[in-house]
Write a protein that holds these residues in place. Structure first.
Motif, mmCIF file in Angstrom:
data_model
loop_
_atom_site.group_PDB
_atom_site.id
_atom_site.type_symbol
_atom_site.label_atom_id
_atom_site.label_comp_id
_atom_site.label_asym_id
_atom_site.label_seq_id
_atom_site.Cartn_x
_atom_site.Cartn_y
_atom_site.Cartn_z
ATOM 1 N N ALA A 28 1.153 -0.982 0.341
ATOM 2 C CA ALA A 28 -0.315 -0.155 -0.245
ATOM 3 C C ALA A 28 0.543 1.183 0.387
ATOM 4 O O ALA A 28 0.081 2.011 -0.934
ATOM 5 N N GLN A 29 2.215 0.778 1.144
ATOM 6 C CA GLN A 29 2.939 2.430 1.082
ATOM 7 C C GLN A 29 3.388 2.617 -0.986
ATOM 8 O O GLN A 29 3.406 3.606 -1.121
ATOM 9 N N VAL A 30 3.517 1.521 -1.060
ATOM 10 C CA VAL A 30 4.476 1.300 -2.110
ATOM 11 C C VAL A 30 3.827 1.834 -3.111
ATOM 12 O O VAL A 30 3.918 3.254 -4.245
ATOM 13 N N GLY A 31 2.578 1.463 -3.085
ATOM 14 C CA GLY A 31 1.324 2.306 -3.913
ATOM 15 C C GLY A 31 0.996 3.077 -4.403
ATOM 16 O O GLY A 31 0.772 3.907 -5.396
ATOM 17 N N ALA A 32 0.954 3.670 -3.243
ATOM 18 C CA ALA A 32 0.212 5.052 -2.942
ATOM 19 C C ALA A 32 1.359 5.869 -3.828
ATOM 20 O O ALA A 32 0.942 7.256 -4.187
ATOM 21 N N ARG A 33 2.756 5.746 -3.303
ATOM 22 C CA ARG A 33 3.749 6.935 -3.866
ATOM 23 C C ARG A 33 4.224 6.028 -5.458
ATOM 24 O O ARG A 33 4.580 7.065 -5.991
ATOM 25 N N PHE A 34 4.527 4.707 -5.780
ATOM 26 C CA PHE A 34 5.150 5.033 -6.891
ATOM 27 C C PHE A 34 4.779 3.836 -7.463
ATOM 28 O O PHE A 34 5.122 3.877 -8.928
ATOM 29 N N GLY A 35 3.224 3.952 -7.516
ATOM 30 C CA GLY A 35 2.197 2.899 -8.322
ATOM 31 C C GLY A 35 3.091 1.635 -8.820
ATOM 32 O O GLY A 35 2.883 0.844 -7.796
ATOM 33 N N LEU A 36 2.637 1.166 -9.885
ATOM 34 C CA LEU A 36 3.256 -0.128 -10.174
ATOM 35 C C LEU A 36 4.889 -0.132 -10.870
ATOM 36 O O LEU A 36 5.010 -0.748 -11.301
ATOM 37 N N SER A 37 5.229 1.041 -10.629
ATOM 38 C CA SER A 37 6.541 1.322 -11.419
ATOM 39 C C SER A 37 7.308 0.587 -10.351
ATOM 40 O O SER A 37 8.600 -0.244 -10.844
ATOM 41 N N LEU A 38 7.172 -0.036 -9.024
ATOM 42 C CA LEU A 38 8.314 -1.326 -8.688
ATOM 43 C C LEU A 38 7.502 -2.679 -8.856
ATOM 44 O O LEU A 38 7.845 -3.296 -7.740
ATOM 45 N N VAL A 39 6.513 -2.895 -9.871
ATOM 46 C CA VAL A 39 6.134 -4.377 -9.413
ATOM 47 C C VAL A 39 6.989 -5.923 -10.102
ATOM 48 O O VAL A 39 7.335 -6.366 -9.186
ATOM 49 N N TRP A 40 8.448 -5.022 -10.353
ATOM 50 C CA TRP A 40 9.005 -5.862 -10.637
ATOM 51 C C TRP A 40 10.155 -6.740 -9.927
ATOM 52 O O TRP A 40 10.810 -7.388 -9.518
ATOM 53 N N ALA A 41 10.174 -5.113 -8.131
ATOM 54 C CA ALA A 41 10.420 -5.891 -7.072
ATOM 55 C C ALA A 41 9.154 -7.037 -6.330
ATOM 56 O O ALA A 41 10.769 -8.409 -5.946
ATOM 57 N N THR A 42 8.660 -6.973 -6.460
ATOM 58 C CA THR A 42 7.670 -8.317 -6.000
ATOM 59 C C THR A 42 7.978 -8.823 -7.200
ATOM 60 O O THR A 42 7.651 -10.934 -6.209
ATOM 61 N N LEU A 43 7.538 -9.266 -7.809
ATOM 62 C CA LEU A 43 8.398 -10.253 -9.217
ATOM 63 C C LEU A 43 8.551 -11.017 -8.832
ATOM 64 O O LEU A 43 9.384 -12.791 -8.811
ATOM 65 N N LEU A 44 10.382 -10.203 -8.577
ATOM 66 C CA LEU A 44 11.793 -11.003 -8.433
ATOM 67 C C LEU A 44 11.461 -11.539 -7.075
ATOM 68 O O LEU A 44 11.928 -12.611 -6.270
ATOM 69 N N GLY A 45 10.649 -11.201 -6.005
ATOM 70 C CA GLY A 45 10.676 -11.878 -4.565
ATOM 71 C C GLY A 45 9.814 -12.774 -4.569
ATOM 72 O O GLY A 45 10.245 -13.754 -4.204
ATOM 73 N N THR A 46 9.025 -12.768 -5.656
ATOM 74 C CA THR A 46 7.760 -13.983 -5.885
ATOM 75 C C THR A 46 9.389 -14.914 -6.577
ATOM 76 O O THR A 46 8.943 -16.335 -5.519
ATOM 77 N N VAL A 47 9.473 -14.654 -7.930
ATOM 78 C CA VAL A 47 10.214 -15.957 -7.657
ATOM 79 C C VAL A 47 10.896 -16.633 -6.889
ATOM 80 O O VAL A 47 11.959 -17.202 -6.977
ATOM 81 N N GLY A 48 11.642 -15.931 -6.123
ATOM 82 C CA GLY A 48 12.904 -15.688 -5.349
ATOM 83 C C GLY A 48 12.082 -16.703 -3.835
ATOM 84 O O GLY A 48 12.978 -17.980 -3.602
ATOM 85 N N LEU A 233 0.025 -11.809 -6.580
ATOM 86 C CA LEU A 233 -1.204 -11.414 -7.354
ATOM 87 C C LEU A 233 -2.059 -10.304 -6.621
ATOM 88 O O LEU A 233 -2.169 -9.038 -7.174
ATOM 89 N N LEU A 234 -2.864 -10.509 -5.192
ATOM 90 C CA LEU A 234 -3.013 -10.536 -4.326
ATOM 91 C C LEU A 234 -1.951 -8.669 -3.997
ATOM 92 O O LEU A 234 -2.651 -7.546 -3.874
ATOM 93 N N SER A 235 -1.219 -9.066 -3.878
ATOM 94 C CA SER A 235 0.070 -8.086 -3.354
ATOM 95 C C SER A 235 -0.645 -7.049 -4.393
ATOM 96 O O SER A 235 0.015 -6.048 -4.006
ATOM 97 N N VAL A 236 -0.085 -6.909 -5.220
ATOM 98 C CA VAL A 236 0.143 -6.014 -6.308
ATOM 99 C C VAL A 236 -1.471 -5.445 -6.483
ATOM 100 O O VAL A 236 -1.467 -4.152 -6.821
ATOM 101 N N SER A 237 -2.359 -6.049 -6.626
ATOM 102 C CA SER A 237 -3.695 -5.371 -6.162
ATOM 103 C C SER A 237 -3.447 -4.845 -4.667
ATOM 104 O O SER A 237 -4.513 -3.229 -5.291
ATOM 105 N N ILE A 238 -3.025 -5.113 -4.264
ATOM 106 C CA ILE A 238 -2.962 -3.662 -3.356
ATOM 107 C C ILE A 238 -2.416 -2.855 -3.661
ATOM 108 O O ILE A 238 -2.587 -0.916 -3.669
ATOM 109 N N ALA A 239 -0.937 -2.337 -3.995
ATOM 110 C CA ALA A 239 -0.100 -1.447 -4.463
ATOM 111 C C ALA A 239 -0.906 -0.797 -5.766
ATOM 112 O O ALA A 239 -1.169 0.427 -5.726
ATOM 113 N N GLY A 240 -1.753 -1.388 -6.267
ATOM 114 C CA GLY A 240 -2.599 -0.878 -7.424
ATOM 115 C C GLY A 240 -4.309 -0.093 -7.096
ATOM 116 O O GLY A 240 -3.602 0.959 -7.754
#
Lengths: 409, 212
Positions: A28-48, A233-240
């Motif tokens: 939510a913090q990242v979503g409010a400030r950076f939108g989805l521009s950091l979604v790659w970090a969630t993606l990397l973390g998820t693969v990890g 995907l739920l995480s990304v929706s929260i940011a969205g």
């Protein structure tokens, strides 16, 4: 038929159990400030986390050994102890954050201050860990956590400019009013939130609790490779939703009410009610998992009996550790410390502590003595080494970024 | 290829393959960790006589002056209790087999016993090797008629990565990690126990005269 139901249940639990207080707040913090521009970090973390959980689950299934057994066997008692202390500090921090998160969620309903609710929640967590069966702890909260799907529904209801969101995610377009340093800081935070170490301590110990054998590897993989990405995907929706609604207002998220605010706008009271059920389930479930993880890990290091699969009197040391951890966590929360701040710290320090357990698991997953024919194949090792590189970068960068950006302010 | 079925059926490296493993009783209940191994010379050279486990054995394993101080402190917590700083032992004949854990053939309840102070593997591992830039990182034992006799010492630079197994076998990945760790430990070698004499009180291993 029963087997398919089992697989489905496992996947649903993995989805609902993926999100915890760290994911809620950070996204939510990242979503409010950076939108989805950091979604790659969630993606990397998820693969990890998929790679890490799959390896540790496979090791647990084949060798019957959970994370801290292996850490001590491969690193020796001295370095192993340093490792245990660091990992337990982070997990304990997360434990405090999760209990605080349950209290904050209930504060939204009851309007009673979270400081007053927290000790009660701690008591409840302890009772569940002492009395409830393992599969109840694992499944009940995971399934209830599926209520967080309201965030995906809300995003769809808000009818955002989808093209714009995809463009922002694909081009890593940092908003102009933010610095690159805070952008990097939140990338590490998102990575740590997705790849929190306790998830693996719990996952591998849970495999031993449920007596996995090499025949269970298939089901375990389905849970990890389908459940975790859907959870992400739920995480990304929260940011969205945070970006669509809070972004234009310039609101910075510093309590749980703001995480749920977009739901109120998109779906009204009923949506909020469902979201709060999701918050409570996700944080309470994670509180149980982190509490158990503290007991599991310390017991594994010294070799004491652990686990919910034996009656408590047969695993006394384990239950004493769990009870003490819960008591101290309650003690920390009644001092009035802000659970959101504890959460922010816990995700960053998660990133710092990750290599300490990731590396030994990667090594043992390759050791034929433990694994026989189930050692890592080429794909697992390719992804494993790539993940190792990112884990190391995040760990090294975390604390300097924390200080440099003043916790992302 | 399956995972190892019984480590004790063939020769093994005691630190890598036995130390710090989980001890499990006949019923599958956990009974502690192998915090150290008791060694003794009973006439045919050094052999393993028991598993050591519990706080006193563990604190000794921390090693050096800190370890000594911790063991003393542990005794001082309860001065009225006799032999508190002595390690608890499980005689080797109670061990049935070793895979990823050490399996006992008996129930865990009351399995520990106290015995005379003997030698410990934890002291042997880490000993300086006179005349070489290295130290003992492991000890290789061979089963002979149900006893486990010391046959060789693994000597290397020690430090991080000594117990990951890469320098003892060559089929363990991932490639990059294996390459790096083998390069770091490239001087690791195995020395037959007949070529050295172990000075337990000085904490060093000396080459035998005739080999100089």
């Amino acid at each position: 038929m029963k087997k398919y139901l089992q697989v489905a249940l496992g996947i649903l639990t993995a989805i609902g159990g993926f999100v915890d207080i760290g994911d809620l707040v950070t996204n939510a913090q990242v979503g409010a400030r950076f939108g989805l521009s950091l979604v790659w970090a969630t993606l990397l973390g998820t693969v990890g986390i998929c790679v890490f959980a799959e390896m540790s689950g496979r090791v647990a299934a084949v060798s019957g050994r959970a994370t801290f057994d292996l850490v001590r066997e491969r690193l020796g008692p001295r370095f192993g102890l340093t490792n245990l202390v660091a990992s337990m500090l982070v997990t304990f921090l997360t434990f405090i954050a999760e209990i605080g998160g349950v209290a904050l969620s209930l504060e939204l309903v009851a309007s009673v201050q979270e400081v007053l609710i927290a000790p009660l929640i701690a008591l409840l967590v302890w009772l569940v860990l002492w009395r409830a069966k393992f599969n109840i702890i694992e499944n009940a909260f995971g399934l209830m956590g599926l209520a967080l799907i309201v965030f995906a529904v809300a995003l769809w209801q808000l009818g955002p400019d989808w093209g714009g969101l995809v463009h922002q995610a694909a081009t890593l377009a940092k908003p102009h009013d933010e610095l690159w340093s805070t952008y990097a800081y939140y990338a590490v935070a998102l990575f740590g939130a997705a790849m929190t170490p306790y998830e693996v301590f719990f996952f591998s110990s849970g495999g031993v609790e449920e007596r996995w054998t090499d025949e269970d590897i298939g089901v375990m993989r389905a849970n990890v490779f389908i459940g975790f990405p859907l959870g992400a995907l739920l995480s990304v929706s929260i940011a969205g939703v945070a970006w669509v609604l809070l972004g234009p207002l310039g609101v910075s998220v510093d309590d749980l009410g703001q995480v749920g605010l977009p739901i109120a706008v998109a779906l009204g009271k009923i949506g909020v009610a469902v979201a709060i059920v999701g918050f409570v389930a996700a944080t309470f479930g994670a509180a149980c998992e982190t509490g158990l993880s503290v007991g599991y890990s310390i017991s594994q290091y010294i070799g004491a009996q652990w686990g919910k699969y034996v009656r408590p009197p047969q695993a006394m040391f384990f239950h004493v550790v769990v009870a003490l951890a819960t008591l101290v966590a309650a003690g920390v929360l009644v001092t009035g410390v802000d659970p959101i701040m504890v959460t922010e710290l816990s995700v960053v320090f998660s990133a710092v502590a990750l290599p300490l357990t990731y590396f030994p698991i990667l090594v043992v997953a390759n050791d034929p003595d433990y694994m026989g024919e189930h050692t890592n194949g080429r794909v697992a090792n390719g992804l494993g080494v790539v993940t190792l590189v990112f884990v190391l970068i995040a760990a090294v960068a975390a604390i300097p970024l924390l200080i440099w950006t003043g916790m992302g302010r | 290829m399956t995972a190892i079925e019984n480590r004790l059926a063939d020769s093994f490296d005691a630190v890598l393959h036995l130390l710090d493993r989980q001890i499990v009783d006949a019923d599958g209940k956990m009974a502690g960790n192998v915090d150290d191994l008791e060694l003794a010379d009973l006439g045919e050279g050094i052999e393993i006589t028991a598993l050591l486990t519990g706080a006193s054995a563990f604190l000794h394993r921390i090693g050096g002056r800190v370890g000594e101080r911790l063991v003393r402190g542990y005794g001082e917590l309860q001065p009225a209790e006799p032999n508190r700083t002595r390690p608890w032992r499980i005689p080797l004949d109670k061990v049935q087999y070793v895979d990823s854990a050490v399996h006992l053939g008996v129930d865990r309840d009351g399995v520990l016993e106290l015995g005379p102070e003997r030698l410990r593997l934890g002291d042997l591992a880490g000993m300086r090797m006179t005349g070489e830039r290295g130290k003992v990182i492991d000890a290789r034992f061979e089963p002979v008629d149900g006893r486990f006799l010391l046959r060789a010492l693994v000597v290397g630079r020690g430090g991080p990565g000594s117990y990951l197994g890469y320098e003892r076998r060559d089929d363990q990945g991932p490639w990059v990690v294996a390459k790096l760790i083998r390069a770091w430990h490239r001087h690791t070698r195995v020395i037959d126990v007949s070529e050295v004499s172990i000075d337990w009180s000085a904490g060093e291993v000396n080459p035998r005269q005739e080999n100089r």
